[in-house]
Design a protein around this motif. Sequence first.
Motif, mmCIF file in Angstrom:
data_model
loop_
_atom_site.group_PDB
_atom_site.id
_atom_site.type_symbol
_atom_site.label_atom_id
_atom_site.label_comp_id
_atom_site.label_asym_id
_atom_site.label_seq_id
_atom_site.Cartn_x
_atom_site.Cartn_y
_atom_site.Cartn_z
ATOM 1 N N SER A 163 0.790 -1.119 -0.015
ATOM 2 C CA SER A 163 0.068 0.051 -0.253
ATOM 3 C C SER A 163 0.712 1.293 -0.051
ATOM 4 O O SER A 163 0.600 2.367 -0.666
ATOM 5 C CB SER A 163 -0.871 -0.043 1.212
ATOM 6 N N TYR A 164 2.035 1.113 0.738
ATOM 7 C CA TYR A 164 2.990 2.300 0.808
ATOM 8 C C TYR A 164 3.384 2.548 -0.647
ATOM 9 O O TYR A 164 3.590 3.862 -1.148
ATOM 10 C CB TYR A 164 3.895 2.331 1.940
ATOM 11 N N VAL A 165 3.993 1.447 -1.220
ATOM 12 C CA VAL A 165 4.621 1.794 -2.420
ATOM 13 C C VAL A 165 3.550 2.164 -3.416
ATOM 14 O O VAL A 165 3.784 3.170 -4.385
ATOM 15 C CB VAL A 165 5.152 0.570 -2.995
ATOM 16 N N THR A 167 0.950 4.034 -3.154
ATOM 17 C CA THR A 167 0.397 5.483 -2.579
ATOM 18 C C THR A 167 1.692 6.463 -3.199
ATOM 19 O O THR A 167 1.557 7.351 -3.654
ATOM 20 C CB THR A 167 0.311 5.672 -1.248
ATOM 21 N N HIS A 168 3.079 5.850 -3.013
ATOM 22 C CA HIS A 168 4.169 6.600 -3.529
ATOM 23 C C HIS A 168 4.071 6.782 -5.000
ATOM 24 O O HIS A 168 4.291 8.037 -5.753
ATOM 25 C CB HIS A 168 5.409 5.901 -2.781
ATOM 26 N N ARG A 169 3.918 5.717 -5.573
ATOM 27 C CA ARG A 169 3.908 5.738 -7.196
ATOM 28 C C ARG A 169 2.743 6.679 -7.597
ATOM 29 O O ARG A 169 3.116 7.453 -8.494
ATOM 30 C CB ARG A 169 3.569 4.393 -7.611
ATOM 31 N N ARG A 170 1.653 6.522 -6.935
ATOM 32 C CA ARG A 170 0.495 7.558 -7.378
ATOM 33 C C ARG A 170 0.826 8.927 -7.133
ATOM 34 O O ARG A 170 0.730 9.941 -7.949
ATOM 35 C CB ARG A 170 -0.715 7.303 -6.646
ATOM 36 N N TYR A 171 1.681 9.199 -5.861
ATOM 37 C CA TYR A 171 1.994 10.387 -5.750
ATOM 38 C C TYR A 171 3.149 11.311 -6.781
ATOM 39 O O TYR A 171 3.081 12.171 -7.359
ATOM 40 C CB TYR A 171 2.687 10.693 -4.247
ATOM 41 N N VAL A 172 3.952 10.198 -6.980
ATOM 42 C CA VAL A 172 5.015 10.523 -8.206
ATOM 43 C C VAL A 172 4.516 10.836 -9.524
ATOM 44 O O VAL A 172 4.810 11.752 -10.202
ATOM 45 C CB VAL A 172 6.165 9.519 -8.319
#
Length: 415
Positions: A163-165, A167-172
């Motif tokens: 989930s963290y990865v 979320t980070h990908r969506r943010y990037v």
Amino acid sequence: MNDHIEGRPFVRDFLLAAGVAVLTFTMLAALFWVVTPPDALALTPAREWLLISLGVGQALLLCLRRVRPLVCLAAVVGVQVVMIASSPPDATIRGFAPFVVAYTIGGLLPARRSFALVGAAAAVETAAAVGTAAAASSGLLLPAVGPAGSSALSYLGGAFVGSYVATHRRYVRLLRQQAAEAARTQQAKVRAAIGAERTQMARELHDVAAHHLSGMVVQAAAVQQLIDRDPAAAKEGVAWIRTQGKATLDNLRLVVGVLRAGPADRTDGDGQDTDGEVTIPVPGLAVLDELLRTARNLGTPVEFTVDGTPRPVPPIADVALYRTVQEALSNARQHAPGAPVRVTLRYLPREVSLAVVNAPPARRPEPAVRTSSGVGLVGMRERAQAIGARFAAGPTAEGGWSVTVTLTDNEGERS
């Protein structure tokens, strides 16, 4: 070939599953035959090979992790239950597949759903551990602690990381989209600025050329008629045309220089440019009398009236009002040659109003002079909009033409 593989998730996941299977085989083989003493786990060779086979098969199920994530999770949990039932009560044997599938679920599904699914998977494995411990001995709690804790750590930890990865990908990805949108917006602003600059250049060049060249055309027609009758007057007319030609070149040089250079680069504060050459002052209402005198010399009767007490206006408005009078006189000379023109400049308490009204033409205009592209009227309207003034233009009741620009004067309000 790499691009082809990148575009097929199943192929990529199959390669991942094969790699995890190799790691699982290596880990379990080392656990059974290298790290652990021969009699520590009390497993027969057949049971050891069964557990290794189950671990490898569980890893190969990861080829479904993205095309069928829920099926993959259920299959991995089912194999893990069999491994728990086949393991000694006091041993926890687990491969890498549960963590990987939990990571995938956390990355693909919403957080609430993903944690619910992996929590259910951990509960199923805990129940299997408790059942296996109950069947093997009377102590239910202690033998089940190891498998239950391992299941919770694998599934919940994997889902959290996934989930963290994600979320980070969506943010990037969002940052990249915002950067791309900002770049597109900046490009649009640049294109708009270039378009505005071109429009300004066209308007300035039209104002300068239309004013001077139309007068030169009128004067040349007069010189043509005076060559045989009055050579001396014809020479004076040719000299005037030469003077106007030089003034046209000077004004064009000024316009191009202003548009090409920034405000800080135009002059050094003493009326000279950076090359040391004397620059021509930007025209404004202060030199309006000279413009009207030139129009009168070209045969246009001009009456100029000033109402109120003159006061300074902003520089850009000063130039815009001057150019409006210049263009209106040029239009009157082209479309109504010889017609009287009345220029009225009013300084009202809160406004500065400029009106240029010409009477109907006294004679039919020459075709060469009458030709017009309509750019002048558009330019006057754009200049008025640029300074926030009201603009009106149209025919009068007597058959002439009227141009009016009304500027709200902040200086007048304060006074």
